[in-house]
Design an enzyme around this catalytic site. Sequence first.
Site, PDB file in Angstrom:
ATOM      1  N   ARG A 119       0.809  -1.239   0.000  1.00 56.35           N
ATOM      2  CA  ARG A 119       0.000   0.000   0.000  1.00 56.35           C
ATOM      3  C   ARG A 119       0.833   1.275   0.000  1.00 56.35           C
ATOM      4  O   ARG A 119       0.349   2.357   0.317  1.00 56.35           O
ATOM      5  CB  ARG A 119      -0.985   0.026   1.174  1.00 56.35           C
ATOM      6  CG  ARG A 119      -1.960  -1.139   1.151  1.00 56.35           C
ATOM      7  CD  ARG A 119      -3.214  -0.837   1.941  1.00 56.35           C
ATOM      8  NE  ARG A 119      -4.110  -1.973   1.843  1.00 56.35           N
ATOM      9  CZ  ARG A 119      -4.123  -2.998   2.696  1.00 56.35           C
ATOM     10  NH1 ARG A 119      -3.298  -3.004   3.718  1.00 56.35           N
ATOM     11  NH2 ARG A 119      -4.954  -3.974   2.525  1.00 56.35           N
ATOM     12  N   LYS A 141       3.234  11.239 -11.205  1.00 52.70           N
ATOM     13  CA  LYS A 141       2.372  10.377 -12.027  1.00 52.70           C
ATOM     14  C   LYS A 141       3.124   9.089 -12.295  1.00 52.70           C
ATOM     15  O   LYS A 141       4.251   9.112 -12.803  1.00 52.70           O
ATOM     16  CB  LYS A 141       2.023  11.049 -13.355  1.00 52.70           C
ATOM     17  CG  LYS A 141       0.924  12.077 -13.244  1.00 52.70           C
ATOM     18  CD  LYS A 141       0.471  12.521 -14.621  1.00 52.70           C
ATOM     19  CE  LYS A 141      -0.632  13.551 -14.535  1.00 52.70           C
ATOM     20  NZ  LYS A 141      -1.044  14.036 -15.875  1.00 52.70           N
ATOM     21  N   GLU A 183       9.094  17.609 -24.862  1.00 51.88           N
ATOM     22  CA  GLU A 183       8.485  18.037 -23.592  1.00 51.88           C
ATOM     23  C   GLU A 183       9.038  19.399 -23.162  1.00 51.88           C
ATOM     24  O   GLU A 183       8.349  20.175 -22.502  1.00 51.88           O
ATOM     25  CB  GLU A 183       8.719  16.987 -22.494  1.00 51.88           C
ATOM     26  CG  GLU A 183       8.226  15.575 -22.829  1.00 51.88           C
ATOM     27  CD  GLU A 183       6.707  15.374 -22.659  1.00 51.88           C
ATOM     28  OE1 GLU A 183       5.958  16.362 -22.581  1.00 51.88           O
ATOM     29  OE2 GLU A 183       6.290  14.196 -22.631  1.00 51.88           O
ATOM     30  N   LYS A 225       7.346  22.950 -14.385  1.00 52.74           N
ATOM     31  CA  LYS A 225       6.519  21.793 -13.996  1.00 52.74           C
ATOM     32  C   LYS A 225       6.253  21.786 -12.495  1.00 52.74           C
ATOM     33  O   LYS A 225       5.130  21.519 -12.064  1.00 52.74           O
ATOM     34  CB  LYS A 225       7.171  20.479 -14.428  1.00 52.74           C
ATOM     35  CG  LYS A 225       6.312  19.293 -13.988  1.00 52.74           C
ATOM     36  CD  LYS A 225       6.422  18.062 -14.810  1.00 52.74           C
ATOM     37  CE  LYS A 225       5.360  17.048 -14.364  1.00 52.74           C
ATOM     38  NZ  LYS A 225       5.399  15.807 -15.098  1.00 52.74           N
ATOM     39  N   GLU A 235      -4.351  16.906 -10.618  1.00 51.68           N
ATOM     40  CA  GLU A 235      -4.950  17.300 -11.896  1.00 51.68           C
ATOM     41  C   GLU A 235      -6.455  17.565 -11.796  1.00 51.68           C
ATOM     42  O   GLU A 235      -7.261  17.037 -12.574  1.00 51.68           O
ATOM     43  CB  GLU A 235      -4.653  16.226 -12.963  1.00 51.68           C
ATOM     44  CG  GLU A 235      -4.801  16.784 -14.373  1.00 51.68           C
ATOM     45  CD  GLU A 235      -4.191  15.889 -15.446  1.00 51.68           C
ATOM     46  OE1 GLU A 235      -2.986  15.571 -15.358  1.00 51.68           O
ATOM     47  OE2 GLU A 235      -4.913  15.530 -16.372  1.00 51.68           O
ATOM     48  N   ASN A 243      -0.531  18.299 -20.513  1.00 51.99           N
ATOM     49  CA  ASN A 243      -0.820  17.287 -21.531  1.00 51.99           C
ATOM     50  C   ASN A 243      -0.955  17.882 -22.929  1.00 51.99           C
ATOM     51  O   ASN A 243      -1.497  17.229 -23.829  1.00 51.99           O
ATOM     52  CB  ASN A 243      -2.104  16.536 -21.184  1.00 51.99           C
ATOM     53  CG  ASN A 243      -1.807  15.398 -20.243  1.00 51.99           C
ATOM     54  OD1 ASN A 243      -0.854  14.665 -20.442  1.00 51.99           O
ATOM     55  ND2 ASN A 243      -2.605  15.264 -19.203  1.00 51.99           N
ATOM     56  N   HIS A 250      -0.674  10.326 -27.670  1.00 48.61           N
ATOM     57  CA  HIS A 250      -1.004   9.004 -27.119  1.00 48.61           C
ATOM     58  C   HIS A 250      -1.753   8.168 -28.158  1.00 48.61           C
ATOM     59  O   HIS A 250      -1.561   6.946 -28.238  1.00 48.61           O
ATOM     60  CB  HIS A 250      -1.855   9.150 -25.859  1.00 48.61           C
ATOM     61  CG  HIS A 250      -1.067   9.588 -24.656  1.00 48.61           C
ATOM     62  ND1 HIS A 250      -1.656   9.975 -23.466  1.00 48.61           N
ATOM     63  CD2 HIS A 250       0.260   9.694 -24.448  1.00 48.61           C
ATOM     64  CE1 HIS A 250      -0.719  10.303 -22.586  1.00 48.61           C
ATOM     65  NE2 HIS A 250       0.451  10.148 -23.161  1.00 48.61           N
ATOM     66  N   HIS A 263       7.533   8.272 -27.239  1.00 48.38           N
ATOM     67  CA  HIS A 263       6.555   9.156 -26.602  1.00 48.38           C
ATOM     68  C   HIS A 263       6.780  10.619 -27.038  1.00 48.38           C
ATOM     69  O   HIS A 263       5.843  11.318 -27.423  1.00 48.38           O
ATOM     70  CB  HIS A 263       6.660   9.032 -25.082  1.00 48.38           C
ATOM     71  CG  HIS A 263       5.784   9.974 -24.334  1.00 48.38           C
ATOM     72  ND1 HIS A 263       4.413   9.819 -24.254  1.00 48.38           N
ATOM     73  CD2 HIS A 263       6.066  11.113 -23.644  1.00 48.38           C
ATOM     74  CE1 HIS A 263       3.895  10.809 -23.546  1.00 48.38           C
ATOM     75  NE2 HIS A 263       4.874  11.609 -23.160  1.00 48.38           N
TER      76      HIS A 263
HETATM   77  P1  NAD Z   1      12.451   5.393 -22.032  1.00 52.73           P
HETATM   78  O1  NAD Z   1      12.319   5.238 -20.589  1.00 52.73           O
HETATM   79  O2  NAD Z   1      11.937   4.286 -22.900  1.00 52.73           O
HETATM   80  O3  NAD Z   1      13.972   5.681 -22.388  1.00 52.73           O
HETATM   81  C1  NAD Z   1      14.326   5.870 -23.729  1.00 52.73           C
HETATM   82  C2  NAD Z   1      15.438   4.932 -24.176  1.00 52.73           C
HETATM   83  O4  NAD Z   1      16.687   5.443 -23.729  1.00 52.73           O
HETATM   84  C3  NAD Z   1      15.351   3.522 -23.638  1.00 52.73           C
HETATM   85  O5  NAD Z   1      15.790   2.619 -24.611  1.00 52.73           O
HETATM   86  C4  NAD Z   1      16.321   3.549 -22.461  1.00 52.73           C
HETATM   87  O6  NAD Z   1      16.802   2.278 -22.117  1.00 52.73           O
HETATM   88  C5  NAD Z   1      17.390   4.429 -23.009  1.00 52.73           C
HETATM   89  N1  NAD Z   1      18.180   5.159 -22.028  1.00 52.73           N
HETATM   90  C6  NAD Z   1      17.769   5.725 -20.876  1.00 52.73           C
HETATM   91  N2  NAD Z   1      18.755   6.458 -20.340  1.00 52.73           N
HETATM   92  C7  NAD Z   1      19.816   6.312 -21.146  1.00 52.73           C
HETATM   93  C8  NAD Z   1      21.142   6.838 -21.121  1.00 52.73           C
HETATM   94  N3  NAD Z   1      21.528   7.701 -20.183  1.00 52.73           N
HETATM   95  N4  NAD Z   1      21.992   6.476 -22.101  1.00 52.73           N
HETATM   96  C9  NAD Z   1      21.587   5.645 -23.085  1.00 52.73           C
HETATM   97  N5  NAD Z   1      20.343   5.146 -23.187  1.00 52.73           N
HETATM   98  C10 NAD Z   1      19.476   5.491 -22.217  1.00 52.73           C
HETATM   99  O7  NAD Z   1      11.706   6.719 -22.560  1.00 52.73           O
HETATM  100  P2  NAD Z   1      11.602   8.194 -21.982  1.00 52.73           P
HETATM  101  O8  NAD Z   1      11.502   9.051 -23.167  1.00 52.73           O
HETATM  102  O9  NAD Z   1      12.622   8.466 -20.970  1.00 52.73           O
HETATM  103  O10 NAD Z   1      10.197   8.182 -21.226  1.00 52.73           O
HETATM  104  C11 NAD Z   1       9.005   7.937 -21.924  1.00 52.73           C
HETATM  105  C12 NAD Z   1       7.973   7.396 -20.952  1.00 52.73           C
HETATM  106  O11 NAD Z   1       7.719   8.391 -19.963  1.00 52.73           O
HETATM  107  C13 NAD Z   1       6.647   7.077 -21.601  1.00 52.73           C
HETATM  108  O12 NAD Z   1       6.185   5.830 -21.134  1.00 52.73           O
HETATM  109  C14 NAD Z   1       5.739   8.189 -21.130  1.00 52.73           C
HETATM  110  O13 NAD Z   1       4.395   7.793 -21.058  1.00 52.73           O
HETATM  111  C15 NAD Z   1       6.314   8.502 -19.785  1.00 52.73           C
HETATM  112  N6  NAD Z   1       6.027   9.856 -19.291  1.00 52.73           N
HETATM  113  C16 NAD Z   1       5.562   9.978 -18.033  1.00 52.73           C
HETATM  114  C17 NAD Z   1       5.321  11.226 -17.509  1.00 52.73           C
HETATM  115  C18 NAD Z   1       4.898  11.364 -16.081  1.00 52.73           C
HETATM  116  O14 NAD Z   1       4.512  12.468 -15.684  1.00 52.73           O
HETATM  117  N7  NAD Z   1       4.947  10.320 -15.283  1.00 52.73           N
HETATM  118  C19 NAD Z   1       5.561  12.371 -18.279  1.00 52.73           C
HETATM  119  C20 NAD Z   1       6.041  12.208 -19.566  1.00 52.73           C
HETATM  120  C21 NAD Z   1       6.269  10.942 -20.068  1.00 52.73           C
HETATM  121  N1  GLY Z   2       3.336  14.903 -18.039  1.00 51.32           N
HETATM  122  C1  GLY Z   2       2.065  15.334 -17.556  1.00 51.32           C
HETATM  123  C2  GLY Z   2       2.017  15.548 -16.078  1.00 51.32           C
HETATM  124  O1  GLY Z   2       2.945  15.264 -15.365  1.00 51.32           O
HETATM  125  O2  GLY Z   2       1.038  15.997 -15.590  1.00 51.32           O
END
Ligand code: NAD
Ligand code: GLY
Length: 357
Positions: A119, A141, A183, A225, A235, A243, A250, A263
């Site tokens: 939890r 999130k 972003e 942010k 939110e 967003n 998406h 993404h």
């Molecule tokens: P990711 O986590 O898939 O990383 C991108 C790629 O880079 C992967 O292949 C990873 O293994 C590689 N990588 C990571 N760090 C590295 C480094 N230092 N050197 C070499 N390779 C590296 O993608 P992302 O773009 O970091 O994140 C996208 C995700 O984040 C999506 O699932 C999206 O929905 C989510 N997201 C969440 C929020 C939130 O508020 N929680 C906001 C925006 C996006």
């Molecule tokens: N990336 C959208 C949020 O964090 O609200």
Amino acid sequence: MRILTVDLGDRAYPIYIGTDLIGDAELYRRHIGGRQVMVVSNETVAPLYLDRVLHALGGGYRVETVILPDGEQYKTLEVLNRIYDALLGARFDRRCTLVALGGGVIGDMTGFAAASYQRGVNFIQVPTTLLSQVDSSVGGKTGVNHPLGKNMIGAFHQPLAVLADTGSLDTLPDRELSAGLAEVIKYGLINDAEFFAWLEANMDALVARDRDALAYAIERSCTDKARVVAADEKEAGQRALLNLGHTFGHAIETGMGYGAWLHGEGVGAGMCMAADLSHRMGWIGVDDLARTNALVARAGLPTTPPAELGGDRFLDLMAVDKKVLDGQLRLVLMKGMCQAVVTADFDADKLRETVGG
Ligand code: NAD
Ligand code: GLY
């Protein structure tokens, strides 16, 4: 090192931004309460950075690791289960701390595991992509994808701290750097015209990985942010502005199959589509639309959706969105350049023109 704060009262936490933070033992010590630590990473990031984390945690903690497969297609409930398996297998209790070492996929999954294990337990974000340093590691999130919709299963759960080591960007592939820039541009378009103009002047330096430019962009993005999250953590209102471009993006990610479009690529094209619809509604000028498309393109991102999705399918995919309320689609659009709003007040025919078909 710069320290920003996400001001959430007694759950306020720092965002550390600087170099050599991944291996900074003192930062972990400052935030980890118990003795049990589970480091979650993936098969790409672990060979690059896990040793530094383990070295920093050496001595006083019982440290276990779980290494997940790499990719958006693995951001699922099935793969999440491996984290629970590791936690239960190690008999970790409620005072354990999870450390998310990786990009947004690892951060979102680790955060959700922390939100739900017994939890709720503590976790620390160690984001290693530009996207995760400017966005996903901040704000709490967490979650996973469902085959029918992106990020549809999740929870709000804030980390204890964010360690954004800008040195980790040295190993990041160019395509992933561009995804993160989507972003970054988003913050400008939402309500930071000054930052948008700065990005227009500095995009070439960012793409060329100029360290000072990147550090400034990360800090400014996190500042923007953190302000929104502090004002609207769950939110209820303005956080939905974060967003911008995401309902379109998406739909692309889900429709093309998770992992086909990154993404950030979906968000890049999605912001151009939001600008296109805003222009069709008469809310921004043709120059504003051109500025948006030009900056997104200079970041190395797509500005249009994949043709193969088609209008009907696109609209269908857009209907699965957390901003849908009582069956009504709401979108983040611009009423004025760099003045985003959440609205259901758009013309459905114009939306169809934007999505094509
Ligand atoms: P990711 O986590 O898939 O990383 C991108 C790629 O880079 C992967 O292949 C990873 O293994 C590689 N990588 C990571 N760090 C590295 C480094 N230092 N050197 C070499 N390779 C590296 O993608 P992302 O773009 O970091 O994140 C996208 C995700 O984040 C999506 O699932 C999206 O929905 C989510 N997201 C969440 C929020 C939130 O508020 N929680 C906001 C925006 C996006
Ligand atoms: N990336 C959208 C949020 O964090 O609200």
